[in-house]
Design a protein around this motif. Structure first.
Motif, PDB file in Angstrom:
ATOM      1  N   ALA A 132      -6.929   8.812  -3.599  1.00  0.00           N
ATOM      2  CA  ALA A 132      -6.929   7.519  -4.292  1.00  0.00           C
ATOM      3  C   ALA A 132      -5.613   7.289  -5.024  1.00  0.00           C
ATOM      4  N   LEU A 133      -5.020   8.347  -5.585  1.00  0.00           N
ATOM      5  CA  LEU A 133      -3.725   8.213  -6.243  1.00  0.00           C
ATOM      6  C   LEU A 133      -2.633   7.849  -5.242  1.00  0.00           C
ATOM      7  N   GLU A 134      -2.679   8.475  -4.073  1.00  0.00           N
ATOM      8  CA  GLU A 134      -1.662   8.208  -3.071  1.00  0.00           C
ATOM      9  C   GLU A 134      -1.747   6.772  -2.564  1.00  0.00           C
ATOM     10  N   SER A 135      -2.978   6.282  -2.365  1.00  0.00           N
ATOM     11  CA  SER A 135      -3.144   4.890  -1.941  1.00  0.00           C
ATOM     12  C   SER A 135      -2.763   3.918  -3.054  1.00  0.00           C
ATOM     13  N   GLY A 136      -2.996   4.313  -4.312  1.00  0.00           N
ATOM     14  CA  GLY A 136      -2.589   3.463  -5.426  1.00  0.00           C
ATOM     15  C   GLY A 136      -1.100   3.374  -5.586  1.00  0.00           C
ATOM     16  N   LEU A 137      -0.364   4.448  -5.197  1.00  0.00           N
ATOM     17  CA  LEU A 137       1.087   4.428  -5.268  1.00  0.00           C
ATOM     18  C   LEU A 137       1.663   3.410  -4.292  1.00  0.00           C
ATOM     19  N   GLN A 138       0.959   3.180  -3.196  1.00  0.00           N
ATOM     20  CA  GLN A 138       1.427   2.215  -2.207  1.00  0.00           C
ATOM     21  C   GLN A 138       1.001   0.784  -2.553  1.00  0.00           C
ATOM     22  N   SER A 139      -0.262   0.634  -3.056  1.00  0.00           N
ATOM     23  CA  SER A 139      -0.767  -0.711  -3.353  1.00  0.00           C
ATOM     24  C   SER A 139      -0.461  -1.167  -4.776  1.00  0.00           C
ATOM     25  N   GLY A 140      -0.252  -0.273  -5.700  1.00  0.00           N
ATOM     26  CA  GLY A 140       0.007  -0.625  -7.092  1.00  0.00           C
ATOM     27  C   GLY A 140      -1.235  -0.767  -7.934  1.00  0.00           C
ATOM     28  N   SER A 141      -2.421  -0.528  -7.363  1.00  0.00           N
ATOM     29  CA  SER A 141      -3.687  -0.614  -8.094  1.00  0.00           C
ATOM     30  C   SER A 141      -4.313   0.775  -8.165  1.00  0.00           C
ATOM     31  N   TYR A 142      -4.602   1.197  -9.384  1.00  0.00           N
ATOM     32  CA  TYR A 142      -5.145   2.535  -9.600  1.00  0.00           C
ATOM     33  C   TYR A 142      -6.592   2.492 -10.118  1.00  0.00           C
ATOM     34  N   ASP A 143      -7.301   1.406  -9.863  1.00  0.00           N
ATOM     35  CA  ASP A 143      -8.673   1.285 -10.361  1.00  0.00           C
ATOM     36  C   ASP A 143      -9.597   2.307  -9.705  1.00  0.00           C
TER      37      ASP A 143
END
Length: 886
Positions: free
Chosen positions: A765-776
């Protein structure tokens, strides 16, 4: 816009209603071995036990008002219009009898049958169990209008019918045959009553004549004449003395000695209206009476000469109440002044705590003497228009002061003694054309401030009854009538409002005017909430004005009523102002927001309203209604979303408590359509929001090592018993099978490289948030983990533990986004502290990560500076408020 029902108040019950003009029914319960009296109260009936007059049951409501009552050993029968209903257990309708075409006015239970007669001349015999018509007799009302019915004792299947023309007929209801006709006594029959002697019947006529007649030989044994009009009821005493009681429309009861054939005693003014019914309790020297004056009374015959005295009673107002106020701080007693001139106290807990303070009198000594020059009614004072009460010193002297309609003098009342007080406050040097219009008692209970229609405002001492001065230089506070007076909590200020459109502020002690406020219209009434210092004024232009007595400025103006505002009251905390008006609306205004938050219609216009000091009940009094209606405050029972009502809001009619039928469901808003209030995720950029998670989930993150050492077991863990088959699971709140470890050798203690290379869901989830900018998503996963699981997740972010160095940068960005949004303030700091404790050495070797940490530090310092400024401002204001109080 059409509105729904009230979101703030719901009907609870009505108090103060006991009886009306319908004759009561007396029944004996063999199992309880107790007598019960059943009285009508509009669309329902109440059941009281005779020995204590305590209410036993309240029946379900019918569609129309009850016109007559009857009872047998098991059931209570009530007729409303053309419908007859049978009630079981004094409450539930078990059978309905349809068949009458006119209004039913007589009922007579007889064994398994019920006999009913209507105004159209139909007499129907019903089968009680089946509800079928057993026999129908039709009479011509012009020749034989049935006005009374009776079953002669020992006469099997026989019914004696009396007519308004004077004739009597004896019928056999089984064979449907007329057995005998009595010619009568040239007067309409109003009552037929069986005497203790067989074959002997008491007949009451419309001319006041009483005939004791033997129906077997058709011979009159004796006659009496009552001088008070028609006979409304007859009752034979069965405990020994041969006494016959007859009641009259004037409220008097006469007692006749059947042996001496003369009048033995009389009881005058037993009721203020006509006596609906008088019944002797079988085998006891007790007489039960009820009348249209809303009273039930039990009389006992233990006086010399055969006279009766009042043993116990339940009575409310005989005329509609005009002013109601809660008395005391517990909210359990309601003082009510009615148009009948009485002042009563109704308890919301139980009726045995009710008090009747009586009727005011001009001269108590003359009233006791009852001179011939002054009648009983002439000595009575007119109805109370306004009153004020205080509990501070009510144990020492009178605590209630009241103004009466058209009178200059105000009266005092004592709540503890339930009597009128000793003083009549009358200002010196004032003509009789002045009338007392407003009154208020100080919070200490020592003084009473009275306003007159001439514009004068006087102060009296309640202990001594002495006049303590008046306001104004020329003994005149206003140039018009005084519409309201009030004093503050500390007896520093006196506020007066007059018809000259002025609100004046006076020093209570020196009686000097300090300030005056010009209003937009003449005030009709005034109400002060002493704790908050808010003064509400209802003006003649149907608007409301709220004044702060500290700053002496108008702080709120409300408009919306379409008729005169009859009364108003504040909530205990001073946030709501409830007003009632002649437009039949009850409106609740929210003072902080300055808007209307609740409004509903009632069938009849409310004349007075009062909110309890505890805020649980609202009491209202209405036009042409004898009761006091209680409404529950829904906000004390659950969350109530109060929003400002739109300008085009159209309120709907809310039925009064105890009026609507219980089986008729009122139209209510479905729960899924209720517009619930949802708080914003973030109130402002300068504020922060906490996560609302338990402190154990984040407060101990920095002390996990110490907690593990403290909780380390002394003995090594015992190996569990081998299970026949199991699948290993991944630690966490959500149970998941560990598929990677299922194929490993259970005896090997060396982890394979494939197991270490497997990333957790949080890392993904952190890795995907780094790409999308959303860490919810990553934040939600951390919130579901406990302290140990959070520590493991953060430890596994580095490449040595199976993660990646880019995940460290993603975690820093996640904390930065949390601080930027202002949400989960406590979690952000706890997670960041643990993250730096674990990876600070690794981060110091990464230039990109250090640059991100520098930006994060600046955001932390800026956010804390804003919070610190808010804290300092709040602490400064709090210290100023404390110094002002000291």
């Amino acid at each position: 816009m059409s509105g729904g029902c009230s979101s703030l108040f719901s009907g609870f019950r009505v108090i103060g209603i006991y009886s009306n003009h319908v004759p009561h029914a007396l029944r004996y319960h063999q199992k309880h071995r107790e007598f019960y009296v059943v009285t009508s109260a509009g669309r329902c009936f109440h059941t009281f036990n005779v020995n204590r007059l305590g209410i036993v049951a309240v029946s379900n409501s019918l569609e129309d008002d009850i016109t007559c009552l009857a009872a047998d050993r098991m059931l209570v029968f009530a007729a409303s219009g053309r419908l007859i209903s049978a009630f079981a257990k004094n409450k539930e309708v078990v059978t309905r009898y349809h068949g009458h075409q006119h209004e039913v006015r007589l009922l007579l239970p007889l064994g398994d049958q019920l006999i009913s007669a209507d105004s159209g001349g139909d007499v129907i015999v019903w089968d009680i169990q089946e509800g079928d018509v057993y026999l129908r007799l039709q009479f011509d009302p012009t020749t034989f209008d049935v006005s009374a019915m009776m079953h002669p004792s020992t006469y099997l299947n026989k019914v004696l019918l009396g007519s308004s023309q004077g004739a009597l007929q004896l019928w056999n209801i089984k064979t449907s045959k007329l057995l005998y006709t009595f010619t009568g006594w040239s007067a309409g029959v109003t009552v037929l009553q069986q005497s203790p002697a067989v074959d002997v019947v008491g007949v009451g006529t419309a001319t006041g004549r009483i005939i004791i007649h033997n129906i077997r030989i058709d011979e009159t044994l004796m006659t009496f004449t009552q001088d008070w009009g028609p006979i409304t009821s007859l009752a034979f005493r069965t405990d020994g003395p041969p006494i016959l009681a007859s009641s009259s429309p004037q409220g008097h009861i006469a007692f006749w000695d059947l042996e001496r054939r003369q009048l033995s005693a009389q009881q005058r003014n037993t009721h203020r209206t006509a006596v609906a019914a008088a019944t002797f309790v079988h085998g006891e020297p007790l007489l039960v009476t009820n009348g249209a004056d809303n009273a039930i009374k039990v009389w006992i015959f233990d006086q010399e000469g055969g006279e009766a005295r009042l043993l116990r009673s339940r009575q409310g107002h005989s005329a509609p109440p005009t002013v109601i106020r809660h008395h005391g701080n517990d909210g359990k007693n309601i003082l009510s002044a009615g148009q009948d001139g009485t002042l009563q106290s109704f308890s919301t807990v139980h009726e045995r705590f009710n008090k009747n303070l009586g009727h005011g009198s001009i001269n108590k000594k003359k009233e006791k003497k009852k001179t011939k020059d002054l009648t009983y009614e002439q000595l009575r004072l007119p109805a109370i228009t306004v009153f004020s009460s205080a509990t501070a010193r009510q144990s020492d002297w009178d605590g209630i002061v009241a103004c009466h309609r058209g009178r200059l003098a105000t009266t005092t009342w004592n709540y503890n003694r339930c009597t009128m007080g000793a003083y009549h406050f009358k200002p010196p040097g004032v003509g009789r054309d002045s009338v007392a219009t407003a009154v208020d008692i100080t919070s200490c209970g020592n003084f009473a401030v009275v306003g007159l229609s001439s514009g004068r405002v006087d102060v009296y001492n309640l202990q001594s009854g002495l006049h303590r001065g008046c306001y104004g230089n020329d003994k005149k506070a206003h140039n018009g009538a005084v519409r309201g007076v009030a004093t503050d909590t500390l007896n520093q200020l006196t506020l007066t409002a007059g018809s000259d459109w002025l609100l004046k502020f006076w020093r209570f002690k020196t009686k000097k005017q300090e300030d005056a406020l010009k209003l937009n219209a003449a005030p009709a009434r005034m109400m002060l909430h002493r704790e908050s210092g808010m003064l509400a004024l209802a003006l003649d232009d149907f608007t409301l004005t709220v004044v702060d007595i500290e700053t002496r400025r108008v702080v709120r103006k409300f408009a919306g009523h379409h008729g005169n505002i009859n009364d108003m009251t504040f909530s205990p905390d001073g946030r709501w102002l409830v007003t009632v008006g002649m437009d039949c609306t009850i409106r609740t205004w929210d003072l902080p927001s300055g808007s209307l938050v609740d409004c509903f219609l009632v069938a009849t216009a409310p004349v007075s309203v009062s909110l309890s000091p505890t805020g649980d009940f609202m009491a209202t009094a209405h036009v042409d209604s004898l009761g006091v209606y209680l409404w529950t405050n829904r906000s004390l029972c659950g969350p109530v979303g109060l929003r400002p009502l739109p300008a085009d809001y159209q309120p709907t009619v809310e039925m009064l408590p105890g009026v609507t039928a219980d089986d008729v469901q009122q139209e209510q808003t479905p729960e899924d359509e209720v517009d619930e209030f949802k708080s914003a995720e973030q109130l402002g950029a300068e504020l922060v929001t906490l996560s609302l998670l338990p402190e154990s989930r984040w407060k101990s993150l920095l002390h996990l090592d110490h907690i593990k050492r403290r909780n380390k077991p002394v003995a090594p863990p015992a190996a569990p018993k081998a299970a026949p088959f199991f699948l290993p699971t991944v630690p966490g709140l959500t149970p998941r099978f560990e598929t990677a470890a299922a194929n490993q050798d259970s005896q090997s203690k060396v982890l394979s490289s494939g197991f270490l290379s497997q990333r957790s869901e949080f890392a993904s989830a952190l890795e995907s948030g780094l790409q999308s900018g959303s860490y919810d998503g990553a934040l939600r996963l951390l919130k579901d983990c406990g302290p140990s699981a959070v520590s493991i997740q953060l430890t596994c972010l580095t490449s040595e533990a199976g993660g990646d160095d880019s995940l460290l940068l993603a975690f820093i960005h996640m904390i930065d986004s949390m601080l930027a949004s202002g949400r989960d303030f406590d979690l952000a700091h706890a997670y960041l502290a643990l993250f730096l404790k674990l990876h600070l050495r690794t981060l110091s070797n990464d230039a990109v990560a250090m640059a991100a940490l520098v930006r994060l530090r600046s955001r932390l310092e800026a956010g804390w500076a804003k919070l610190q400024a808010s804290f300092n401002q709040s602490l400064c204001l709090l210290s100023y408020a404390k110094s002002a109080l000291l």
